[in-house]
Design a protein around this motif. Structure first.
Motif, PDB file in Angstrom:
ATOM      1  N   VAL A  95     -36.812 -52.433 -61.221  1.00 24.35           N
ATOM      2  CA  VAL A  95     -37.092 -52.211 -63.362  1.00 24.35           C
ATOM      3  C   VAL A  95     -35.250 -51.505 -63.541  1.00 24.35           C
ATOM      4  N   LEU A  96     -35.133 -50.007 -62.765  1.00 21.10           N
ATOM      5  CA  LEU A  96     -34.144 -49.146 -62.756  1.00 21.10           C
ATOM      6  C   LEU A  96     -32.544 -49.902 -62.560  1.00 21.10           C
ATOM      7  N   VAL A  97     -32.981 -51.074 -61.238  1.00 23.92           N
ATOM      8  CA  VAL A  97     -31.594 -51.502 -61.299  1.00 23.92           C
ATOM      9  C   VAL A  97     -30.990 -52.430 -62.169  1.00 23.92           C
ATOM     10  N   THR A  98     -32.276 -53.667 -62.741  1.00 24.12           N
ATOM     11  CA  THR A  98     -32.016 -54.409 -63.314  1.00 24.12           C
ATOM     12  C   THR A  98     -31.426 -54.359 -64.784  1.00 24.12           C
ATOM     13  N   VAL A  99     -32.000 -52.943 -65.554  1.00 24.41           N
ATOM     14  CA  VAL A  99     -32.458 -52.650 -66.817  1.00 24.41           C
ATOM     15  C   VAL A  99     -30.556 -52.195 -66.787  1.00 24.41           C
ATOM     16  N   ALA A 100     -29.972 -51.706 -65.771  1.00 27.46           N
ATOM     17  CA  ALA A 100     -29.098 -51.087 -65.646  1.00 27.46           C
ATOM     18  C   ALA A 100     -27.517 -51.849 -65.501  1.00 27.46           C
ATOM     19  N   ALA A 101     -27.998 -53.542 -64.813  1.00 28.64           N
ATOM     20  CA  ALA A 101     -27.021 -54.652 -64.751  1.00 28.64           C
ATOM     21  C   ALA A 101     -26.688 -55.089 -65.738  1.00 28.64           C
TER      22      ALA A 101
END
Length: 309
Positions: free
Chosen positions: A24-30
């Motif tokens: 989730v963190l990687v997705t929202v960061a992207a």
């Protein structure tokens, strides 16, 4: 690193939650980088210039753009939903393997009760489990809503009156893991702490043998008489005595615990004496009353409790 961090999982449920959190963190960061990168580009590239007063071209009804900003977010949400559903199902529907440990956890204002039905052990505030063996917890509440949360071992699970819940842990490493009641339950919610000791198989067996033994308190018989003559016995249990109360923690093996007052104070002579004399000095608003003992009786009761090993 904080002892209650979610970024150092030490149990299978916590591993699953950590993996989902990273996704989730990687997705929202992207998404953040893409959106604000485009925004910064547009602001800089198409900023107003002093010599250019013309109106930019007006474009309406781009089907490709509208499809892109509709379909792409939907696909992202669906992917995150499916990933979350998979983790929830794997954690909630875990099978009970042979040899798994069963513990009944009851939340009280403001302490924890642990019962090991197969081992015939009842203790309080400090949960002991063996390493690398699944432990399944049945969660009950004696009064109001509580929430069992040890971040390095598993996610939060609520304890709700008349509605049993369950969770499980299988720690991969030994040590002390800290947690907190994560649901506001009253005045001393902040000091309703959790301490989970993950022991090696040999250490856990020693702890079990100790808890199954009856304590010997002959050296402090005066303190025992004072203890049994007060209202202490209406709330607390001490195996082998007339004390069989159920409203407070079982004190049979009190001195095998490192803390008192659900982790709010160290279990030593000075803090134990203060806790008996004036509980509000350690935990204001706790349910334990001050008994108004004289200093000699207070010393005798403290000495007696210190024999309960």
């Amino acid at each position: 690193m904080s002892p209650t961090t979610i970024f150092a999982p030490a149990s299978t449920p916590a591993d699953s939650i950590f993996g989902l959190s990273v996704l989730v963190l990687v997705t929202v960061a992207a998404i953040f980088i893409a959106v604000f990168g485009l925004l910064a580009y547009v602001v800089l590239r198409f900023r107003r210039r002093s010599h250019d007063r013309s109106e930019p071209p007006q474009i309406y009804g781009s089907t490709q753009v509208e499809l892109a900003w509709t379909v792409v977010p939907v696909l992202i949400v669906v992917a995150l939903f499916l990933a979350s559903a998979r983790v929830i199902a794997s954690v909630q529907n875990a099978t009970h393997p042979p040899g798994a440990l069963q513990v009944i956890v009851t939340g009280h204002q403001y302490w924890w009760e642990y019962q090991y039905p197969s081992l015939k052990i009842t203790t309080a505030n400090e949960l002991h489990v063996p390493v690398s063996i699944p432990t399944f917890l049945t969660l009950l509440s004696a009064d109001t809503d509580h929430s069992f949360w040890v971040p390095r071992l598993a996610g939060k699970t609520d304890l709700i009156p008349n509605h049993p819940n369950s969770m499980w842990i299988d720690p991969h490493e030994t040590g002390l893991f800290l947690g907190q009641c994560a649901q506001y339950c009253g005045t001393q919610h902040a000091k309703m702490l959790l301490r989970v000791y993950v022991d090696s198989p040999a250490e856990f067996e020693r702890w079990v043998r100790t808890q199954q033994q009856a304590p010997s308190s002959a050296a402090s018989s005066q303190g025992q008489r004072v203890f049994e003559a007060t209202a202490c016995i209406n709330c607390h249990t001490v195996s082998g005595t007339s004390a069989n109360g159920k409203f407070g923690p079982d004190l049979t093996h009190l001195m095998t615990r490192e803390t008192i007052a659900s982790g709010a104070a160290a279990n030593n002579h000075g803090m134990l004496r203060l806790w008996i004399k004036n509980p509000d000095a350690i935990k204001p608003g706790s349910k334990m009353p001050a008994m108004g003992l004289s200093d000699p009786d207070l010393d005798a009761v403290t000495a007696y409790l210190e024999t309960l090993r």
